[in-house]
Design an enzyme around this catalytic site. Structure first.
Site, PDB file in Angstrom:
ATOM      1  N   LYS A 182      -7.931   5.399 -19.613  1.00 43.49           N
ATOM      2  CA  LYS A 182      -8.233   5.829 -20.969  1.00 43.49           C
ATOM      3  C   LYS A 182      -7.017   5.665 -21.882  1.00 43.49           C
ATOM      4  O   LYS A 182      -6.547   4.562 -22.062  1.00 43.49           O
ATOM      5  CB  LYS A 182      -8.740   7.278 -20.931  1.00 43.49           C
ATOM      6  CG  LYS A 182      -9.841   7.521 -19.888  1.00 43.49           C
ATOM      7  CD  LYS A 182     -11.041   6.608 -20.020  1.00 43.49           C
ATOM      8  CE  LYS A 182     -12.243   7.043 -19.194  1.00 43.49           C
ATOM      9  NZ  LYS A 182     -12.028   7.083 -17.748  1.00 43.49           N
ATOM     10  N   ASP A 200      -6.985  18.351 -15.779  1.00 42.47           N
ATOM     11  CA  ASP A 200      -7.257  16.972 -16.184  1.00 42.47           C
ATOM     12  C   ASP A 200      -6.838  16.851 -17.649  1.00 42.47           C
ATOM     13  O   ASP A 200      -7.467  17.435 -18.534  1.00 42.47           O
ATOM     14  CB  ASP A 200      -8.747  16.662 -16.001  1.00 42.47           C
ATOM     15  CG  ASP A 200      -9.075  15.199 -16.293  1.00 42.47           C
ATOM     16  OD1 ASP A 200      -8.384  14.590 -17.128  1.00 42.47           O
ATOM     17  OD2 ASP A 200     -10.040  14.682 -15.694  1.00 42.47           O
ATOM     18  N   ARG A 246       0.834  -1.198   0.000  1.00 39.68           N
ATOM     19  CA  ARG A 246       0.000   0.000   0.000  1.00 39.68           C
ATOM     20  C   ARG A 246       0.869   1.248   0.000  1.00 39.68           C
ATOM     21  O   ARG A 246       0.519   2.272  -0.582  1.00 39.68           O
ATOM     22  CB  ARG A 246      -0.937   0.009   1.217  1.00 39.68           C
ATOM     23  CG  ARG A 246      -1.709   1.325   1.378  1.00 39.68           C
ATOM     24  CD  ARG A 246      -2.841   1.198   2.381  1.00 39.68           C
ATOM     25  NE  ARG A 246      -2.405   0.722   3.675  1.00 39.68           N
ATOM     26  CZ  ARG A 246      -1.853   1.478   4.627  1.00 39.68           C
ATOM     27  NH1 ARG A 246      -1.637   2.768   4.408  1.00 39.68           N
ATOM     28  NH2 ARG A 246      -1.501   0.957   5.782  1.00 39.68           N
TER      29      ARG A 246
END
Length: 380
Positions: free
Chosen positions: A195, A170, A46
């Site tokens: 994407k 973004d 983590r």
């Protein structure tokens, strides 16, 4: 080095123990310690994992940034970026933003005591008018989703720095191959690696890149504390996608421009929105701050929702889906899919109308895609 060389080599040297050319997938939750008094660089996945480190290093280099931080999804990356905020702060966002971003602003941040005001994406003056004394962050997408509006990142970054405000961009639609917001003055770049960076519709992920050490420390601490980290297999898939990013983006753009030109002349289409067309109102801005125009095309159909439904249901190669940026061509109705949960009034305010169709142009032959669109348009 050039972009494609960095994507293949930097942060991805052959494994020193085995000589593996491909970055190994360190599929482990924890790492052994040499002794009670010592620990290695990696001790719990983590907090850090070698496969994730390779991805983060490559992402930072591709965006010409100093620090990359990977997350389990694009919205997880956005949540990390907004950790710079505290109750009482104010955000100015572009009006045309991804539905998931809008939900974060309205459903998560507003109850925390962080208010968001929405500005016209294409007008820096609109952002200036929305700024308050308590404004801490400006958030934009350029090109935006789904209207493909551009923001002058250089001008907005100058405004933000003059006012002591953080500018986050973004960059999912453009990718770092076609646009580098940090070079244009932004403080933070966010990606949905699901994407174009992954590029094969087989992984969910996100990333934040910055060159600001203080911002990086805040975002990195959030990553470790909140734990929304990608697994090593997900990181490896994105790394694999990055190796072909240049080639894919060039082909996405080539086919998108071909289709945009063909659709502009079709009698069933009232408008084609694509930054690579001279008819796009910000075509010159696109040429000045981007090195390419991307693979997303949005069209408006004559006939509203019935025409949209008929088109989507008649396509054979374009798949109706809620994502974008893969090798497969995808099609969506933003008003009924991404922004479907919003009220009609809110969709109208954002100009997200029922006649809009968003095309994510894949890597199929452009003439085949054109024929698919023409046969579907003929049914309207």
């Amino acid at each position: 080095m050039h972009f494609e060389t960095i994507a293949i080599h930097d942060g991805q040297s052959p494994d020193p123990k085995t000589g593996s050319v491909s970055v190994p997938i360190f599929q482990t939750s924890t790492f052994g310690r040499p002794s009670l008094e010592e620990r290695n660089d990696y001790f719990y996945s983590r907090i850090g994992n070698p496969t994730r480190t390779a991805l983060e290093s490559t992402l930072a280099l591709l965006e010409n940034g100093k620090h990359g931080v990977a997350f389990a999804s694009g919205v997880a990356a956005m949540m990390a970026a907004v950790q710079v905020l505290k109750p009482g702060d104010h955000v100015v966002s572009g009006m045309d933003v991804y539905g998931g971003s809008y939900r974060i602003f309205e459903q998560l941040l507003r109850p925390w005591g962080v208010e968001t005001t929405y500005a016209a994406n294409e007008a820096v003056e609109s952002f200036a008018e929305c700024i308050r004394p308590e404004t801490r962050l400006i958030w934009i997408e350029s090109p935006s989703n789904p209207l493909l509006q551009l923001t002058n990142i250089r001008a907005l970054s100058n405004l933000a720095r003059e006012r002591g405000i953080i500018l986050a961009v973004d960059n999912t639609f453009a990718s770092p191959y076609f646009q580098r917001p940090l070079d244009l003055g932004a403080h933070i770049v966010v990606h949905s690696t699901t994407k174009y960076l992954g590029g094969h519709s087989d992984v969910i992920g996100g990333a934040v890149v910055t060159s600001d050490d203080e911002l990086h420390e805040t975002i990195r601490n959030y990553q470790g504390a909140a734990g929304a980290v990608p697994g090593p297999w997900d990181c490896w898939l994105v790394l694999r996608g990055l190796k072909t990013l240049k080639i894919r983006m060039e082909e996405h753009q080539k086919s998108a421009l071909h289709l945009a030109r063909a659709l502009e002349a079709h009698p069933a289409v009232s408008r084609v929105i694509y930054p690579g067309l001279p008819s796009h109102p910000q075509h010159e801005l696109a040429k000045s701050q981007m090195s390419g125009f991307g693979g997303m095309v949005t069209i408006a159909l004559k006939g509203g929702l019935p025409a949209t439904s008929k088109l989507l249901n008649s396509l054979k190669l374009f798949v109706i889906a809620d994502s974008l940026g893969g090798v497969e061509s995808l099609v969506a109705s933003p008003a009924r899919m991404t922004f479907g949960p919003l009220s009609q009034e809110e969709r109208d305010r954002r100009a997200c109308t029922d006649d809009l169709v968003r095309l994510s142009v894949g890597l199929e032959n452009a003439e085949d895609l054109e024929q698919d669109l023409l046969q579907a348009l003929a049914t309207i």
